[in-house]
Design a protein around this motif. Structure first.
Motif, PDB file in Angstrom:
ATOM      1  N   ILE A  14       6.064  -0.922  -5.865  1.00  0.00           N
ATOM      2  CA  ILE A  14       5.257  -2.137  -6.027  1.00  0.00           C
ATOM      3  C   ILE A  14       6.013  -3.117  -6.909  1.00  0.00           C
ATOM      4  CG2 ILE A  14       3.026  -1.044  -5.628  1.00  0.00           C
ATOM      5  CD1 ILE A  14       2.619  -0.930  -8.673  1.00  0.00           C
ATOM      6  N   ALA A  15       5.864  -4.397  -6.597  1.00  0.00           N
ATOM      7  CA  ALA A  15       6.554  -5.430  -7.365  1.00  0.00           C
ATOM      8  C   ALA A  15       6.144  -6.810  -6.875  1.00  0.00           C
ATOM      9  CB  ALA A  15       8.073  -5.285  -7.233  1.00  0.00           C
ATOM     10  N   HIS A  16       6.474  -7.791  -7.680  1.00  0.00           N
ATOM     11  CA  HIS A  16       6.332  -9.196  -7.304  1.00  0.00           C
ATOM     12  C   HIS A  16       7.286  -9.473  -6.136  1.00  0.00           C
ATOM     13  CE1 HIS A  16       5.129 -13.313  -8.310  1.00  0.00           C
ATOM     14  NE2 HIS A  16       6.376 -13.676  -8.101  1.00  0.00           N
ATOM     15  N   ILE A  17       6.994 -10.483  -5.357  1.00  0.00           N
ATOM     16  CA  ILE A  17       7.835 -10.835  -4.212  1.00  0.00           C
ATOM     17  C   ILE A  17       9.284 -11.108  -4.660  1.00  0.00           C
ATOM     18  CG2 ILE A  17       7.252 -13.298  -4.272  1.00  0.00           C
ATOM     19  CD1 ILE A  17       7.225 -13.163  -1.158  1.00  0.00           C
ATOM     20  N   ASP A  18      10.225 -10.637  -3.880  1.00  0.00           N
ATOM     21  CA  ASP A  18      11.668 -10.827  -4.093  1.00  0.00           C
ATOM     22  C   ASP A  18      12.231 -10.098  -5.312  1.00  0.00           C
ATOM     23  OD1 ASP A  18      12.043 -12.351  -1.804  1.00  0.00           O
ATOM     24  OD2 ASP A  18      11.647 -14.234  -2.843  1.00  0.00           O
ATOM     25  N   HIS A  19      11.547  -9.083  -5.795  1.00  0.00           N
ATOM     26  CA  HIS A  19      12.097  -8.308  -6.904  1.00  0.00           C
ATOM     27  C   HIS A  19      12.934  -7.133  -6.422  1.00  0.00           C
ATOM     28  CE1 HIS A  19       9.838  -9.822 -10.680  1.00  0.00           C
ATOM     29  NE2 HIS A  19      10.114 -10.810  -9.844  1.00  0.00           N
ATOM     30  N   ILE A  80       6.318   4.766   0.425  1.00  0.00           N
ATOM     31  CA  ILE A  80       5.659   3.636   1.086  1.00  0.00           C
ATOM     32  C   ILE A  80       6.242   2.351   0.509  1.00  0.00           C
ATOM     33  CG2 ILE A  80       3.476   2.458   1.540  1.00  0.00           C
ATOM     34  CD1 ILE A  80       2.069   5.140   1.151  1.00  0.00           C
ATOM     35  N   ASP A  81       6.848   1.554   1.375  1.00  0.00           N
ATOM     36  CA  ASP A  81       7.363   0.238   0.993  1.00  0.00           C
ATOM     37  C   ASP A  81       6.225  -0.752   1.209  1.00  0.00           C
ATOM     38  OD1 ASP A  81       9.112  -1.849   0.296  1.00  0.00           O
ATOM     39  OD2 ASP A  81       9.802  -2.096   2.356  1.00  0.00           O
ATOM     40  N   THR A  82       5.872  -1.485   0.166  1.00  0.00           N
ATOM     41  CA  THR A  82       4.704  -2.367   0.220  1.00  0.00           C
ATOM     42  C   THR A  82       5.109  -3.836   0.180  1.00  0.00           C
ATOM     43  OG1 THR A  82       4.444  -2.391  -2.180  1.00  0.00           O
ATOM     44  CG2 THR A  82       3.294  -0.658  -0.976  1.00  0.00           C
ATOM     45  N   PRO A  83       4.236  -4.722   0.657  1.00  0.00           N
ATOM     46  CA  PRO A  83       4.487  -6.155   0.527  1.00  0.00           C
ATOM     47  C   PRO A  83       4.381  -6.593  -0.940  1.00  0.00           C
ATOM     48  CG  PRO A  83       2.769  -5.713   2.160  1.00  0.00           C
ATOM     49  CD  PRO A  83       3.024  -4.441   1.431  1.00  0.00           C
ATOM     50  N   GLY A  84       5.043  -7.697  -1.283  1.00  0.00           N
ATOM     51  CA  GLY A  84       4.960  -8.225  -2.636  1.00  0.00           C
ATOM     52  C   GLY A  84       4.133  -9.493  -2.723  1.00  0.00           C
ATOM     53  N   HIS A  85       3.931 -10.139  -1.590  1.00  0.00           N
ATOM     54  CA  HIS A  85       3.224 -11.414  -1.568  1.00  0.00           C
ATOM     55  C   HIS A  85       1.725 -11.209  -1.736  1.00  0.00           C
ATOM     56  CE1 HIS A  85       1.909 -15.361  -0.170  1.00  0.00           C
ATOM     57  NE2 HIS A  85       3.144 -15.754  -0.420  1.00  0.00           N
ATOM     58  N   VAL A  86       1.089 -12.079  -2.486  1.00  0.00           N
ATOM     59  CA  VAL A  86      -0.342 -11.985  -2.799  1.00  0.00           C
ATOM     60  C   VAL A  86      -1.216 -11.939  -1.548  1.00  0.00           C
ATOM     61  CG1 VAL A  86      -0.681 -14.484  -3.059  1.00  0.00           C
ATOM     62  CG2 VAL A  86      -2.151 -12.890  -4.293  1.00  0.00           C
ATOM     63  N   ASP A  87      -0.791 -12.577  -0.470  1.00  0.00           N
ATOM     64  CA  ASP A  87      -1.581 -12.600   0.757  1.00  0.00           C
ATOM     65  C   ASP A  87      -1.755 -11.219   1.382  1.00  0.00           C
ATOM     66  OD1 ASP A  87      -1.852 -15.321   0.506  1.00  0.00           O
ATOM     67  OD2 ASP A  87      -0.309 -15.808   1.991  1.00  0.00           O
ATOM     68  N   PHE A  88      -0.917 -10.262   0.975  1.00  0.00           N
ATOM     69  CA  PHE A  88      -0.956  -8.936   1.580  1.00  0.00           C
ATOM     70  C   PHE A  88      -1.403  -7.864   0.587  1.00  0.00           C
ATOM     71  CE2 PHE A  88       2.499 -11.456   3.534  1.00  0.00           C
ATOM     72  CZ  PHE A  88       1.860 -11.734   4.734  1.00  0.00           C
ATOM     73  N   MET A  89      -2.189  -8.260  -0.391  1.00  0.00           N
ATOM     74  CA  MET A  89      -2.638  -7.349  -1.442  1.00  0.00           C
ATOM     75  C   MET A  89      -3.455  -6.181  -0.881  1.00  0.00           C
ATOM     76  SD  MET A  89      -3.381  -8.483  -5.073  1.00  0.00           S
ATOM     77  CE  MET A  89      -3.755  -7.436  -6.421  1.00  0.00           C
ATOM     78  N   TYR A  90      -4.222  -6.430   0.165  1.00  0.00           N
ATOM     79  CA  TYR A  90      -5.017  -5.352   0.768  1.00  0.00           C
ATOM     80  C   TYR A  90      -4.117  -4.226   1.266  1.00  0.00           C
ATOM     81  CZ  TYR A  90      -8.214  -2.845   3.823  1.00  0.00           C
ATOM     82  OH  TYR A  90      -8.946  -1.858   4.426  1.00  0.00           O
ATOM     83  N   GLU A  91      -2.981  -4.584   1.857  1.00  0.00           N
ATOM     84  CA  GLU A  91      -2.020  -3.583   2.332  1.00  0.00           C
ATOM     85  C   GLU A  91      -1.559  -2.701   1.172  1.00  0.00           C
ATOM     86  OE1 GLU A  91      -0.190  -2.902   5.425  1.00  0.00           O
ATOM     87  OE2 GLU A  91      -1.897  -3.933   6.291  1.00  0.00           O
ATOM     88  N   VAL A  92      -1.318  -3.324   0.032  1.00  0.00           N
ATOM     89  CA  VAL A  92      -0.842  -2.579  -1.132  1.00  0.00           C
ATOM     90  C   VAL A  92      -1.920  -1.634  -1.633  1.00  0.00           C
ATOM     91  CG1 VAL A  92       0.039  -2.737  -3.487  1.00  0.00           C
ATOM     92  CG2 VAL A  92       0.782  -4.385  -1.773  1.00  0.00           C
ATOM     93  N   SER A  93      -3.143  -2.108  -1.778  1.00  0.00           N
ATOM     94  CA  SER A  93      -4.206  -1.251  -2.307  1.00  0.00           C
ATOM     95  C   SER A  93      -4.465  -0.069  -1.378  1.00  0.00           C
ATOM     96  CB  SER A  93      -5.480  -2.050  -2.570  1.00  0.00           C
ATOM     97  OG  SER A  93      -5.963  -2.628  -1.400  1.00  0.00           O
ATOM     98  N   ARG A  94      -4.369  -0.266  -0.073  1.00  0.00           N
ATOM     99  CA  ARG A  94      -4.502   0.844   0.881  1.00  0.00           C
ATOM    100  C   ARG A  94      -3.376   1.845   0.699  1.00  0.00           C
ATOM    101  NH1 ARG A  94      -5.039  -1.344   6.832  1.00  0.00           N
ATOM    102  NH2 ARG A  94      -3.180  -0.103   6.789  1.00  0.00           N
ATOM    103  N   SER A  95      -2.177   1.361   0.495  1.00  0.00           N
ATOM    104  CA  SER A  95      -1.011   2.234   0.320  1.00  0.00           C
ATOM    105  C   SER A  95      -1.150   3.105  -0.917  1.00  0.00           C
ATOM    106  CB  SER A  95       0.264   1.403   0.162  1.00  0.00           C
ATOM    107  OG  SER A  95       0.457   0.564   1.246  1.00  0.00           O
ATOM    108  N   LEU A  96      -1.578   2.499  -2.011  1.00  0.00           N
ATOM    109  CA  LEU A  96      -1.621   3.219  -3.281  1.00  0.00           C
ATOM    110  C   LEU A  96      -2.643   4.350  -3.274  1.00  0.00           C
ATOM    111  CD1 LEU A  96      -1.111   0.402  -5.921  1.00  0.00           C
ATOM    112  CD2 LEU A  96       0.572   1.744  -4.657  1.00  0.00           C
ATOM    113  N   ALA A  97      -3.654   4.240  -2.454  1.00  0.00           N
ATOM    114  CA  ALA A  97      -4.664   5.294  -2.372  1.00  0.00           C
ATOM    115  C   ALA A  97      -4.076   6.601  -1.847  1.00  0.00           C
ATOM    116  CB  ALA A  97      -5.818   4.833  -1.493  1.00  0.00           C
TER     117      ALA A  97
END
Length: 191
Positions: A14-19, A80-97
């Motif tokens: 997990i990270a901010h976009i482009d990190h 799991i490689d996750t998106p960093g952009h705020v628009d895809f936060m749901y994808e990240v929260s699903r991944s972390l579960a």
């Protein structure tokens, strides 16, 4: 082949976009022999045409790695490689579960950013083990010491808990692989 639960690590980056999430994921693929560095410098887990065109991760992607790759009884890393952009936060929260831990990746030049904090809060709420990693230490504008102090303030961690890497050059990524084994816990129940 029967895999012992104690040899499994389920984690996300997990990270901010482009990190450097996708670059790190590709480096991990290379070091576990799933990707040949000579064949392609493209981001392998960003497989959608739009992801390749825009250079960002839109949809989560998972891959199973074996480390060390030459071992007859390796650790199994479910990454799991996750998106960093705020628009895809749901994808990240699903991944972390689906994880027991996360690599919290921070750019050595930019430090902790808004999405870093947002994803940290989700990981904290889910009680995941957080492995702090500072990326892009090879850049001339890198400020790894300053960023390390920021992470210590946010996470309450110590200097020895943080891994300093360059996903682009591969510097210290082997150390990160070892830290995944020691710091991220295995699943709590048998598969």
């Amino acid at each position: 082949m029967v895999i012992e639960t104690k040899k499994i690590r389920n984690f996300a980056i997990i990270a901010h976009i482009d990190h450097g999430k996708s670059t790190l994921a590709d480096r991990l693929l290379e070091l576990t022999n799933l990707k040949n560095s000579q064949k392609s410098l493209e981001r392998i887990l960003d497989s959608l045409a739009l992801e390749q065109e825009k250079g960002i991760t839109i949809k989560l992607n998972a891959v199973q790695l074996r480390y060390p790759p030459e071992s007859p009884n390796p650790f199994i890393f479910n990454l799991i490689d996750t998106p960093g952009h705020v628009d895809f936060m749901y994808e990240v929260s699903r991944s972390l579960a689906a994880c027991e831990g996360v690599i919290l990746l921070v750019d050595a030049s930019q430090g902790i950013q808004a999405q870093t904090l947002a994803y940290y809060e989700i990981a904290k709420q889910l009680q995941l083990k957080i492995l702090p990693v500072i990326n892009k230490i090879d850049l001339p504008t890198a400020r790894p010491k300053e960023v390390q102090i920021q992470l210590q303030g946010l996470l309450g961690c110590q200097e020895k808990d943080t891994v300093l890497i360059s996903a682009k050059t591969g510097q210290n990524v082997n150390l990160l692989l070892k830290k995944i084994i020691t710091d991220i816990p295995p699943p709590q129940q048998e598969p």
